[in-house]
Design a protein around this motif. Structure first.
Motif, short mmCIF file in Angstrom:
data_model
loop_
_atom_site.label_atom_id
_atom_site.label_comp_id
_atom_site.label_asym_id
_atom_site.label_seq_id
_atom_site.Cartn_x
_atom_site.Cartn_y
_atom_site.Cartn_z
N LYS A 147 91.31 29.90 -4.45
CA LYS A 147 92.66 30.39 -4.18
C LYS A 147 93.50 29.27 -3.60
O LYS A 147 93.10 28.61 -2.64
CB LYS A 147 92.62 31.58 -3.21
CG LYS A 147 92.00 32.84 -3.78
CD LYS A 147 92.05 33.97 -2.77
CE LYS A 147 93.47 34.31 -2.36
NZ LYS A 147 93.52 35.47 -1.42
N HIS A 148 94.68 29.04 -4.15
CA HIS A 148 95.53 27.92 -3.73
C HIS A 148 96.01 28.06 -2.29
O HIS A 148 96.10 27.07 -1.57
CB HIS A 148 96.75 27.81 -4.65
CG HIS A 148 96.39 27.29 -6.01
ND1 HIS A 148 97.32 26.94 -6.95
CD2 HIS A 148 95.19 27.06 -6.59
CE1 HIS A 148 96.73 26.52 -8.06
NE2 HIS A 148 95.43 26.59 -7.87
N VAL A 193 83.29 21.49 -7.52
CA VAL A 193 83.72 21.99 -8.83
C VAL A 193 84.41 20.88 -9.61
O VAL A 193 84.19 20.71 -10.82
CB VAL A 193 84.68 23.19 -8.65
CG1 VAL A 193 85.24 23.64 -10.00
CG2 VAL A 193 83.95 24.35 -7.99
N ALA A 194 85.25 20.11 -8.92
CA ALA A 194 85.96 19.02 -9.58
C ALA A 194 84.98 17.98 -10.13
O ALA A 194 85.15 17.48 -11.27
CB ALA A 194 86.93 18.36 -8.60
N LYS A 195 83.96 17.65 -9.36
CA LYS A 195 82.96 16.67 -9.81
C LYS A 195 82.27 17.17 -11.08
O LYS A 195 82.01 16.39 -12.01
CB LYS A 195 81.94 16.42 -8.70
CG LYS A 195 82.48 15.58 -7.57
CD LYS A 195 81.64 15.67 -6.31
CE LYS A 195 80.23 15.20 -6.50
NZ LYS A 195 79.45 15.25 -5.24
N ALA A 201 92.76 19.49 -10.59
CA ALA A 201 93.08 19.75 -9.19
C ALA A 201 93.54 21.18 -8.99
O ALA A 201 93.11 21.88 -8.06
CB ALA A 201 94.15 18.76 -8.71
N PHE A 202 94.44 21.66 -9.87
CA PHE A 202 94.92 23.04 -9.79
C PHE A 202 93.78 24.04 -10.00
O PHE A 202 93.67 25.04 -9.28
CB PHE A 202 96.02 23.29 -10.82
CG PHE A 202 97.33 22.64 -10.47
CD1 PHE A 202 97.70 22.43 -9.16
CD2 PHE A 202 98.21 22.25 -11.47
CE1 PHE A 202 98.91 21.83 -8.83
CE2 PHE A 202 99.41 21.65 -11.16
CZ PHE A 202 99.77 21.44 -9.83
N SER A 238 98.52 20.59 -5.04
CA SER A 238 99.18 19.37 -5.51
C SER A 238 98.15 18.26 -5.65
O SER A 238 97.02 18.37 -5.15
CB SER A 238 100.31 18.95 -4.56
OG SER A 238 99.79 18.71 -3.27
N ILE A 239 98.55 17.17 -6.28
CA ILE A 239 97.61 16.10 -6.60
C ILE A 239 97.26 15.24 -5.40
O ILE A 239 96.15 14.72 -5.28
CB ILE A 239 98.17 15.21 -7.75
CG1 ILE A 239 97.09 14.27 -8.30
CG2 ILE A 239 99.39 14.45 -7.27
CD1 ILE A 239 95.97 14.97 -9.00
#
Length: 333
Positions: A236-237, A279-281, A298-299, A305-306
């Motif tokens: 969640k953002h 998760v990004a990895k 990233a989103f 944001s980046i």
């Protein structure tokens, strides 16, 4: 003061704000020592008189991961500015008796005491949270910073205070101090640029003794991990500690204590970012995701944001997302 510490600018750019304040202060010190500014001299002199405090504040920002949360150092610097204003404003008073004169003398003594204390503390900040697990570059950075700063302090404060009257060093003391101030500026520009490229390394937390862990804490830690591993709440953002605690039906205080205690994270954001970066990895390692932009990843991982994504990723892995992806995909090919 609490409003300042909770402001968006302070939370996003505490190092930049303190660095700018330091450069303004030490520039004011150099200007007030070099030129006569007339009525403006009070303002410029007061700003310059707090340069020791701002230098210490910048050292804390360079070496303390939790720096933005500390309010008391800012009060110390504010006191330095206040006493500096009093000293400069009444510098021309000739009376040597009375309450006013006594008050100014007390302010001057307090100002000297605080300036000396923060000068001593600044090079020591590099070792306040030192860990043998830090990267070699971080160890070198801290050693060089503290050595140069300590050497300048030894010259400008200890050595000059002990030289003989009318000696070469005594006649040149102002010039020597200005040279030291110039070197301090260069040192802190270097430190600022280094810290912008290399985030604070993660110092290992001291683990609590297992006998100190209660059954309730063990149960709560499992519930927290379930929310993270199963429910993927970290995606969640706008996730905040209060919302996370509400999802668990627990108080913010209990959840925070469990996160920083039994689970071993520095704070709530550190924990959430750790899971997001995992998760990004995985996505950056995947051939299937090689055409997906870093921003989209990233989103997808929960960042809004980046910028925060890049900083969190580099803190976690020591690399930026692009270089991390390129190296892993090259290894596979």
């Amino acid at each position: 003061m609490k409003r300042i510490l909770k402001s968006a600018a302070w939370e996003k750019w505490p190092l930049d704000i303190v660095a700018i304040a330091f450069f303004i202060s030490i520039s004011s010190y150099i200007l007030s020592t070099t030129f006569n500014w007339g009525s403006w001299g009070i303002i410029i002199g007061a700003a310059g008189s707090a340069s020791c405090g701002f230098s210490w504040l910048l050292a804390r920002a360079l070496f303390k991961p939790d720096f933005p949360k500390d309010a008391w150092p800012i009060y110390v610097v504010a006191l330095l500015v206040t006493t500096g204003v009093l000293i400069d404003a009444f510098a021309t008073k000739r009376a040597e008796t009375g309450i006013l004169f006594t008050g100014i003398r007390m302010a001057a003594s307090l100002h000297t005491l605080l300036s000396s204390a923060v000068l001593l503390l600044a090079p020591l900040e590099a070792w306040s949270n030192y860990s043998k697990d830090f990267p070699l570059s971080e160890k070198r950075f801290r050693l060089v910073y503290s050595s140069i700063y300590g050497g300048l302090m030894a010259i400008s404060v200890i050595w000059l205070s002990g030289v003989s009257d009318n000696s070469w060093a005594d006649r040149s003391s102002d010039t020597i101090k200005l040279l030291c101030a110039g070197i301090v500026i260069l040192l802190n520009v270097w430190g600022w640029r280094y810290r912008k490229k290399h985030l604070h390394p993660k110092a290992k937390r001291k683990q609590r003794v297992l006998t100190d862990v209660t059954e309730d804490e063990q149960v709560l830690s499992q519930r927290i991990l379930e929310q993270l591993n199963t429910q993927k709440l970290f995606l969640k953002h706008d996730l905040k500690l209060s919302g996370f605690a509400n999802a668990l039906g627990e108080s913010d205080h209990n959840v925070r204590n469990c996160i920083t205690g039994l689970l071993g994270f520095r704070n709530f954001n550190h924990m959430i970012n750790h899971y997001r970066i995992e998760v990004a990895k995985s996505m950056l390692n995947s051939e299937a995701s090689k055409d997906i932009s870093i921003l989209v990843i990233a989103f997808d991982c929960g960042f809004s944001s980046i910028g925060p994504f890049n900083r969190a990723f580099k803190e976690e892995t020591g690399e930026n997302p692009t270089s991390y992806r390129n190296k892993r995909l090259q290894d596979k090919n």
